[in-house]
Design a protein around this motif. Structure first.
Motif, short mmCIF file in Angstrom:
data_model
loop_
_atom_site.label_atom_id
_atom_site.label_comp_id
_atom_site.label_asym_id
_atom_site.label_seq_id
_atom_site.Cartn_x
_atom_site.Cartn_y
_atom_site.Cartn_z
N SER A 211 -115.68 50.61 -28.37
CA SER A 211 -115.10 51.02 -27.10
C SER A 211 -114.50 49.85 -26.33
CB SER A 211 -116.17 51.71 -26.23
OG SER A 211 -117.22 50.80 -25.94
N ARG A 212 -114.84 48.63 -26.74
CA ARG A 212 -114.36 47.44 -26.03
C ARG A 212 -113.45 46.55 -26.88
NH1 ARG A 212 -117.56 46.19 -21.50
NH2 ARG A 212 -118.49 48.11 -20.71
N HIS A 213 -113.17 46.95 -28.11
CA HIS A 213 -112.41 46.09 -29.02
C HIS A 213 -111.33 46.91 -29.71
CE1 HIS A 213 -111.99 42.37 -31.38
NE2 HIS A 213 -111.72 43.16 -32.39
N VAL A 214 -110.07 46.62 -29.42
CA VAL A 214 -108.95 47.40 -29.94
C VAL A 214 -107.97 46.48 -30.66
CG1 VAL A 214 -106.99 48.89 -29.35
CG2 VAL A 214 -109.15 49.13 -28.12
N ARG A 215 -107.52 46.93 -31.81
CA ARG A 215 -106.48 46.21 -32.56
C ARG A 215 -105.18 47.02 -32.49
NH1 ARG A 215 -105.91 45.93 -39.02
NH2 ARG A 215 -104.06 44.59 -39.15
N LEU A 216 -104.10 46.38 -32.07
CA LEU A 216 -102.80 47.04 -31.99
C LEU A 216 -102.12 46.92 -33.35
CD1 LEU A 216 -101.64 45.62 -28.53
CD2 LEU A 216 -103.05 47.63 -29.00
N ILE A 217 -102.13 48.00 -34.12
CA ILE A 217 -101.60 47.96 -35.49
C ILE A 217 -100.09 48.10 -35.52
CG2 ILE A 217 -101.67 49.10 -37.75
CD1 ILE A 217 -104.51 49.97 -37.13
N ARG A 218 -99.55 49.11 -34.84
CA ARG A 218 -98.11 49.34 -34.81
C ARG A 218 -97.59 49.11 -33.40
NH1 ARG A 218 -95.49 52.02 -38.75
NH2 ARG A 218 -93.70 51.12 -37.64
N ARG A 219 -97.48 47.84 -33.04
CA ARG A 219 -97.04 47.52 -31.70
C ARG A 219 -95.61 48.00 -31.45
NH1 ARG A 219 -98.88 43.22 -27.75
NH2 ARG A 219 -97.25 43.25 -26.18
N ASP A 220 -94.78 48.01 -32.48
CA ASP A 220 -93.40 48.46 -32.32
C ASP A 220 -93.35 49.91 -31.87
OD1 ASP A 220 -94.52 49.19 -34.78
OD2 ASP A 220 -92.57 49.35 -35.76
N LEU A 221 -94.20 50.76 -32.46
CA LEU A 221 -94.22 52.16 -32.07
C LEU A 221 -94.88 52.35 -30.70
CD1 LEU A 221 -95.10 53.90 -35.46
CD2 LEU A 221 -92.85 53.50 -34.43
N LEU A 222 -95.87 51.52 -30.41
CA LEU A 222 -96.49 51.58 -29.10
C LEU A 222 -95.49 51.21 -28.02
CD1 LEU A 222 -99.92 49.89 -29.97
CD2 LEU A 222 -99.55 52.30 -29.42
N GLU A 223 -94.64 50.23 -28.29
CA GLU A 223 -93.61 49.83 -27.33
C GLU A 223 -92.64 50.98 -27.07
OE1 GLU A 223 -93.46 47.25 -25.54
OE2 GLU A 223 -94.46 45.56 -26.54
N ARG A 224 -92.32 51.74 -28.10
CA ARG A 224 -91.42 52.88 -27.92
C ARG A 224 -92.05 53.93 -27.02
NH1 ARG A 224 -89.13 54.14 -34.03
NH2 ARG A 224 -88.33 52.03 -34.49
N ILE A 225 -93.35 54.15 -27.18
CA ILE A 225 -94.03 55.11 -26.35
C ILE A 225 -94.05 54.64 -24.90
CG2 ILE A 225 -96.28 56.19 -25.86
CD1 ILE A 225 -96.85 56.11 -28.86
N ARG A 226 -94.30 53.35 -24.70
CA ARG A 226 -94.31 52.82 -23.33
C ARG A 226 -92.96 52.92 -22.67
NH1 ARG A 226 -96.24 46.73 -21.78
NH2 ARG A 226 -94.63 46.14 -23.28
N ALA A 227 -91.89 52.72 -23.47
CA ALA A 227 -90.55 52.77 -22.91
C ALA A 227 -90.18 54.17 -22.43
CB ALA A 227 -89.53 52.29 -23.94
#
Length: 227
Positions: A211-227
């Motif tokens: 619950s306290r440790h997260v790895r961002l695997i597909r940052r490129d797709l995460l960036e698209r969601i944020r945009a």
């Protein structure tokens, strides 16, 4: 838990992230004779909403949560402060939020009156204080926009990316806050935050090792969601 008052231990050599450009506020903390450093445990109060704003603080290690209690008893988390951040820079005479440590946290503190005196004689410091106020206002505006226009997935993704950026990491994010803290910051329920994290993980975009440790695997797709 009682609020942290004016500690008396002298400030040792500062422990802070490497900053490539001049930091006038950092220098002001080093110059002020009242600067101190104190170890804080999780949940220890630094200052309380409505108290007189007598001190300004800098996070040297760990993280701090700021929140406001609303009239109906609900808690609104306004910000998470990481190492290098300043807090307690109020426009008025009272603190508008309550600030608490989120674990093993080290802070430096300086009297607001001392900082004001230094700023009166140093145009660079005065400019730095103004710029910090503007940045805080901009972050508040950006957060309000997220709450007004984005759904749960966009809010959670934007939070993870923003926190990773502030820590200076591209992949591994250690979260000192609880999911309830995240929910109170994002205007969601804890159930929605947990479900959204599970959905993002199932999609292969992140790996929530705990619950306290997260790895961002597909940052490129995460960036698209944020945009």
């Amino acid at each position: 838990m009682p609020a942290l008052r004016n500690p008396v231990a002298p400030l040792p050599a500062p422990v802070a992230p490497v900053v490539l450009e001049r930091c006038e506020l950092c220098e002001a903390f080093a110059m002020a004779s009242s600067s101190v450093r104190a170890p804080l445990v999780a949940g220890e109060e630094i200052f309380r909403q409505g108290e007189r704003a007598s001190f300004v603080y800098r996070v040297l290690k760990g993280a701090v949560i700021s929140y406001r209690l609303l009239n109906d008893g609900r808690r609104q988390v306004t910000e998470f402060h990481v190492a290098g951040d300043f807090l307690g820079l109020e426009a008025g005479l009272e603190y508008r939020t309550t600030a608490e440590a989120l674990g093993g946290t080290m802070i430096a503190t300086v009297r607001r009156s001392d900082l004001a005196g230094l700023a009166a004689a140093d145009s660079g410091l005065a400019r730095a204080l103004w710029q910090m106020s503007v940045r805080a206002f901009q972050r508040s505006e950006d957060h309000a926009m997220i709450l007004a226009r984005q759904g749960a997935t966009e809010r959670v993704v934007a939070f993870l990316l923003d926190y990773a950026d502030r820590l200076g990491t591209r992949e591994i994010v250690d979260l000192p806050m609880t999911r309830q803290d995240m929910a109170d910051h994002l205007g969601l329920t804890i159930h929605t935050v947990s479900r959204t994290l599970s959905q993002i993980q199932a999609a292969g975009l992140i790996e929530a090792r705990s619950s306290r440790h997260v790895r961002l695997i597909r940052r490129d797709l995460l960036e698209r969601i944020r945009a």
